[in-house]
Design a protein around this motif. Structure first.
Motif, PDB file in Angstrom:
ATOM      1  N   MET A   1       0.843  -1.202   0.000  1.00 50.55           N
ATOM      2  CA  MET A   1       0.000   0.000   0.000  1.00 50.55           C
ATOM      3  C   MET A   1       0.876   1.249   0.000  1.00 50.55           C
ATOM      4  N   PRO A   2       0.618   2.219  -0.884  1.00 51.66           N
ATOM      5  CA  PRO A   2       1.444   3.427  -0.927  1.00 51.66           C
ATOM      6  C   PRO A   2       1.431   4.150   0.406  1.00 51.66           C
TER       7      PRO A   2
ATOM      8  N   LEU B   1      -1.176   6.802   1.527  1.00 49.33           N
ATOM      9  CA  LEU B   1      -2.522   6.418   1.937  1.00 49.33           C
ATOM     10  C   LEU B   1      -2.547   5.878   3.363  1.00 49.33           C
ATOM     11  N   LYS B   2      -1.477   6.130   4.140  1.00 47.48           N
ATOM     12  CA  LYS B   2      -1.406   5.611   5.498  1.00 47.48           C
ATOM     13  C   LYS B   2      -1.307   6.733   6.525  1.00 47.48           C
TER      14      LYS B   2
ATOM     15  N   THR C   1      -6.621   0.310   1.906  1.00 47.74           N
ATOM     16  CA  THR C   1      -7.484   0.576   0.766  1.00 47.74           C
ATOM     17  C   THR C   1      -7.437  -0.607  -0.187  1.00 47.74           C
ATOM     18  N   SER C   2      -8.360  -0.633  -1.140  1.00 44.64           N
ATOM     19  CA  SER C   2      -8.424  -1.752  -2.076  1.00 44.64           C
ATOM     20  C   SER C   2      -7.396  -1.572  -3.186  1.00 44.64           C
ATOM     21  N   PRO C   3      -6.988  -2.673  -3.828  1.00 37.68           N
ATOM     22  CA  PRO C   3      -6.056  -2.548  -4.959  1.00 37.68           C
ATOM     23  C   PRO C   3      -6.667  -1.748  -6.105  1.00 37.68           C
TER      24      PRO C   3
ATOM     25  N   GLU D   1      -5.952   1.861  -5.286  1.00 34.55           N
ATOM     26  CA  GLU D   1      -4.530   2.121  -5.499  1.00 34.55           C
ATOM     27  C   GLU D   1      -4.211   2.227  -6.989  1.00 34.55           C
TER      28      GLU D   1
ATOM     29  N   LEU E   1      -5.578   5.568  -8.382  1.00 36.09           N
ATOM     30  CA  LEU E   1      -4.724   6.698  -8.016  1.00 36.09           C
ATOM     31  C   LEU E   1      -3.426   6.701  -8.823  1.00 36.09           C
ATOM     32  N   SER E   2      -2.921   5.529  -9.129  1.00 28.66           N
ATOM     33  CA  SER E   2      -1.696   5.445  -9.928  1.00 28.66           C
ATOM     34  C   SER E   2      -1.938   5.862 -11.374  1.00 28.66           C
TER      35      SER E   2
ATOM     36  N   GLN F   1       4.425   0.042 -10.624  1.00 28.35           N
ATOM     37  CA  GLN F   1       3.383  -0.161  -9.614  1.00 28.35           C
ATOM     38  C   GLN F   1       2.063  -0.561 -10.263  1.00 28.35           C
TER      39      GLN F   1
ATOM     40  N   LEU G   1       0.102  -4.077  -9.483  1.00 29.35           N
ATOM     41  CA  LEU G   1      -1.269  -4.090  -8.973  1.00 29.35           C
ATOM     42  C   LEU G   1      -2.177  -4.932  -9.857  1.00 29.35           C
TER      43      LEU G   1
END
Length: 425
Positions: free
Chosen positions: A1-2, A5-6, A32-34, A37, A40-41, A54, A58
């Protein structure tokens, strides 16, 4: 997880009194869900090598493609999702999904070209009738910030005119076949004769109780020239664009990722931003906190780079971090929900740093909603005979203002002792 996002804290708005009077509690945000992620990428115009890797990783983990495409559609970033997947690893995406995204991309391109042509026709019409106009958002933002009309989704046209020119501009559009469908207190919504698109004709950027933004007359002093489809039009300065997007994103509680994408693309492509001037303007308008919330979201969710001075400004206002966390919760909720009622005014008041602006917001909500309509608790609080019942229309606003001021003072005092930061890993 990036790591972006933490965050260390999770702030929720469950109730009016609880939200304002309780200190934030130490909680961890669930992973968060893949799909989020991956979205967002992909939600950017430029994909560097680490982000490309990334994206591939994913996809290999397994993606719920239906959930991904529905989420991208809700957030208005389908074109960016398609371009990123198509350029990074089209052979890793199910062909049916890639075809669906491609069809959507092509339809959006045609739609945007059509609306761009319509915008230029309207601007030419206004010019012929000596009406000065500034287009914003829509095609101009797509071409200027994204560098490609096809990469941004928009469904209507926003045009700002001087307040004294507004009646003529509105009547001129009606004479051309547009139908007035909604008159608000800062804009008029009109629809094309075939109902294909809307025009939002503004004399204010946003309602004054949300931000007393520059008037159209003031904005004219800071315009630039820009070429849209080989036609020279007026464009806003980078600083004004950032302010407008942050104010409007805040007005809509940052419920959609596309507003944050707008900010990130401006920050990536525009090298002329006068940050000192931007901060001074935001302080003058009383929207500095709204600006910093938007910039923090663009940095943490989409990797936009910010100057050290701006990062320091963000860290100096602990409320910015709390509100950015709340925006993230609304942005990607476990279940789709609306932000309404007391949550709206709580959010709005928290994002205003000056007391006079908080009071204006309260009065604005009362004026433009049914908040001043007496409720059952007002009747219980002070029973009055029938012939004095009109006094409830004075009692209710006073009770609401008193309650709001008390809890806001409490929340502000407690928040001043709390230093809240987002974790970067």
């Amino acid at each position: 997880m990036p790591t972006y996002l933490k965050p260390k804290l999770k702030i929720t708005v469950e109730g009016f009194m609880n939200t304002l009077t309780q200190l934030p509690a130490q909680k961890k945000v669930s992973a968060t869900s893949p799909e989020i992620e991956l979205l967002l990428s992909c939600a950017r115009t430029k994909i560097d090598a680490p982000i490309a890797e990334q994206i591939k990783n994913l996809i290999e983990q397994g993606i719920n493609w239906e959930h991904l495409t529905k989420t991208a559609k809700r957030h208005g970033v389908m074109p960016l999702l398609y371009q990123s997947l198509n350029n990074t690893g089209p052979n890793k995406v199910p062909q049916q999904i890639l075809n669906q995204l491609r069809d959507n991309f092509q339809a959006n391109t045609l739609h945007n070209l059509f609306l761009s042509q319509e915008l230029l026709k309207i601007l030419k019409l206004f010019e012929a009738n000596d009406i000065s106009a500034i287009p914003f958002k829509g095609p101009v933002l797509a071409a200027w910030a994204y560098g490609n009309l096809a990469l941004r989704q928009f469904s209507d046209l926003d045009i700002l005119v001087n307040k004294q020119d507004f009646p003529r501009a509105r009547d001129l559009l009606i004479s051309q076949g547009y139908n007035r469908c909604n008159q608000l207190y800062w804009e008029c919504e009109l629809t094309s004769d075939q109902g294909l698109y809307n025009i939002d004709l503004h004399w204010e950027i946003v309602p004054k109780h949300l931000c007393h933004f520059f008037s159209a007359e003031e904005l004219w002093e800071d315009l630039e020239s820009f070429s849209l489809m080989d036609t020279t039009i007026s464009n806003l300065s980078p600083e004004t664009w950032l302010l407008i997007i942050c104010i409007q994103g805040n007005k809509d509680y940052w419920l959609k990722l596309n507003r944050i994408c707008d900010l990130a693309e401006i920050l990536r492509t525009e090298q002329r931003i006068n940050w000192e001037q931007l901060i001074k303007q935001s302080e003058k308008l009383g929207c500095k906190r709204q600006l910093l919330i938007g910039l923090l979201l663009a940095q943490n969710l989409l990797g936009a780079a910010l100057p050290t001075t701006i990062s320091q400004q963000i860290q100096s206002d602990s409320a910015v971090n709390v509100l950015a966390l709340q925006a993230c919760e609304w942005l990607f909720p476990k279940t789709i929900q609306s932000v309404e009622g007391i949550k709206i005014i709580v959010w709005t008041l928290h994002t205003r740093e000056r007391w006079q602006d908080k009071i204006k917001s309260i009065l604005g909500f009362m004026k433009n909603s049914n908040w001043i309509t007496p409720k059952q608790d007002d009747f219980i609080f002070l029973p009055l005979p029938e012939f004095l019942s009109f006094l409830y229309y004075l009692i209710r606003p006073l009770r609401l203002i008193t309650r709001l001021l008390i809890v806001l003072v409490t929340w502000t005092k407690r928040l001043s002792f709390t230093k809240i930061t987002l974790s970067n890993g």
